[in-house]
Design an enzyme around this catalytic site. Structure first.
Site, PDB file in Angstrom:
ATOM      1  N   TYR A 105      16.636  30.150   6.697  1.00 35.98           N
ATOM      2  CA  TYR A 105      15.568  30.968   7.258  1.00 35.98           C
ATOM      3  C   TYR A 105      15.706  31.107   8.771  1.00 35.98           C
ATOM      4  O   TYR A 105      15.959  30.119   9.469  1.00 35.98           O
ATOM      5  CB  TYR A 105      14.198  30.342   6.958  1.00 35.98           C
TER       6      TYR A 105
ATOM      7  N   LYS B 142       0.837  -1.204   0.000  1.00 36.22           N
ATOM      8  CA  LYS B 142       0.000   0.000   0.000  1.00 36.22           C
ATOM      9  C   LYS B 142       0.874   1.258   0.000  1.00 36.22           C
ATOM     10  O   LYS B 142       2.086   1.174   0.265  1.00 36.22           O
ATOM     11  CB  LYS B 142      -0.907  -0.025   1.234  1.00 36.22           C
TER      12      LYS B 142
HETATM   13  C1  LIG Z   1      -0.078  -1.817   6.771  1.00 33.27           C
HETATM   14  C2  LIG Z   1      -0.599  -3.113   7.215  1.00 33.27           C
HETATM   15  C3  LIG Z   1       0.256  -4.204   7.352  1.00 33.27           C
HETATM   16  C4  LIG Z   1       1.757  -4.070   7.281  1.00 33.27           C
HETATM   17  O1  LIG Z   1       2.212  -3.531   8.495  1.00 33.27           O
HETATM   18  P1  LIG Z   1       3.746  -3.227   8.809  1.00 33.27           P
HETATM   19  O2  LIG Z   1       3.734  -2.742  10.202  1.00 33.27           O
HETATM   20  O3  LIG Z   1       4.187  -2.186   7.841  1.00 33.27           O
HETATM   21  O4  LIG Z   1       4.493  -4.496   8.621  1.00 33.27           O
HETATM   22  C5  LIG Z   1      -0.311  -5.428   7.628  1.00 33.27           C
HETATM   23  N1  LIG Z   1      -1.658  -5.561   7.787  1.00 33.27           N
HETATM   24  C6  LIG Z   1      -2.494  -4.518   7.694  1.00 33.27           C
HETATM   25  C7  LIG Z   1      -3.946  -4.728   7.889  1.00 33.27           C
HETATM   26  C8  LIG Z   1      -2.001  -3.259   7.422  1.00 33.27           C
HETATM   27  O5  LIG Z   1      -2.838  -2.216   7.354  1.00 33.27           O
END
Ligand SMILES: *Cc1c(COP(=O)(O)O)cnc(C)c1O
Length: 351
Positions: free
Chosen positions: A254, A44
């Site tokens: 800045y 994702k």
């Molecule tokens: C993002 C996510 C993962 C992966 O989690 P990590 O902590 O990045 O390993 C796994 N399961 C779900 C439902 C997630 O939303």
């Protein structure tokens, strides 16, 4: 003769280097640490900012067969790369249009509520995943929902839940694990899945049939158990745009948050908060030239940051320098999470 356009433009003055060998090695490591379970991959948020399509190619070649995204659009962007049935969409169908799309595309929804269950069945149903909320109180069916007759009618591939505290030793982990086991007993899925990256380190009781690492694939180290197992995947390099000599008492950037304690040779690099190098790095980040430390001095601006070149007198305008971006240390130094450090990287990098 067609009119001659300008010559080909060289690449951007900042690079995101994604080490795909390290990505594949991390997947193999996490697959091994998952014991009898197989490791899938959370891809994702554009593969945690590093490029979902390239990541999916690499992970698929490594042997990964299960990919998790949050949004439907993220699934659509992968359809030409992998079997649609290997993709699970964690947010599930919020509308019948999304459910219809999933059904037609052959992508599995993770169903998070009885409304989503009904929506999925109303477009014809078929293989689906179920997210059970065992204590994070975010997305997912409650345990008390699972006896609903609509659930019994589903064709469930993965029954999953998500741990809230897997990156720490917290009694809530065992509570969630027990509830997930109970849920799987009711749902009788083809596959059970609980662990994210950190959850893999909690041991066999948390593994089920499939694990869902994200962060650790991309070089994140959520728990000490991974310290010598996981390799850095993302590296950042940026060009020195200008070098200048400043006198003691001169300010840099800045609001002059840095003033030179003595005469200094400094550089300005093409990396700023618009690239995801947030102001958290002001007077705190570290760059390197052949290992020599070049501390960030002054406030990070939108397109540029200042660095102290004292340790590398050989650095010239046009040279490339590397940002210290090993995730655990970078998170410690900046106060940002390892997740944020990856997903925040901007669009201007040449990749
Ligand atoms: C993002 C996510 C993962 C992966 O989690 P990590 O902590 O990045 O390993 C796994 N399961 C779900 C439902 C997630 O939303």
């Amino acid at each position: 003769m067609p009119p001659e356009g300008p010559p080909k433009l060289p690449a951007a003055p900042l690079r995101l280097i994604v080490d795909h060998d390290a990505l594949a090695a991390n997947w193999h490591t996490l697959d091994r640490l998952s014991g009898t379970a197989r490791a899938g991959a959370a891809v994702k948020a554009n593969g945690y900012g590093l490029g979902a399509r390239a990541a999916v190619r690499t992970l698929g070649n490594a042997g990964c067969r299960d990919f998790f995204v949050a949004h439907w659009q993220e699934a659509e962007a992968l359809l030409d790369l992998v079997d649609p049935a290997s993709i699970s969409v964690l947010h599930g169908p919020a509308t019948s249009d999304e459910a219809r799309w999933a059904k037609a595309a052959g992508v599995r929804p993770a169903l998070n509520s009885l409304d989503q269950v009904a929506r999925w069945q109303s477009v014809g149903g078929g293989p689906c995943d179920i997210m059970v909320d065992t204590g994070i109180n975010r997305l997912g069916l409650a345990l008390s929902d699972l006896s609903d007759p609509a659930i019994a009618a589903l064709d469930i591939d993965i029954a999953m839940s998500h741990l809230a505290c897997a990156d720490e030793d917290n009694p809530r982990n065992a509570v969630q694990m027990a509830r997930w086991r109970e849920a799987c007993g009711v749902l009788q899925p083809r596959r059970a899945s609980l662990a994210n990256s950190a959850g893999i380190a909690l041991g066999a009781a948390y593994h089920g049939d499939l694990t869902r690492p994200g962060l650790a694939l991309y070089g994140g180290i959520p728990r000490a158990e991974f310290e010598n197992e996981i390799a850095q995947v993302a590296r950042i390099e940026t060009m020195v745009l200008q070098v200048r000599e400043i006198a003691a008492g001169e300010g840099v950037g800045y609001n002059a948050t840095f003033t030179a304690p003595h005469p200094l040779r400094i550089g300005t690099v093409a990396l700023g908060y618009a690239d995801g190098f947030l102001r958290a790095w002001s007077d705190c980040g570290m760059l390197r030239s052949n290992g020599s430390p070049l501390p960030v001095i002054g406030r990070v601006s939108m397109d540029m940051s200042g660095i102290d070149l004292s340790a590398a007198p050989e650095v010239r305008e046009g040279d490339w320098v590397e940002v210290d971006y090993a995730l655990p240390a970078a998170a410690q130094a900046s106060g940002l999470s390892q997740y944020e450090l990856l997903t925040i990287l901007g669009q201007r990098f040449s990749r």
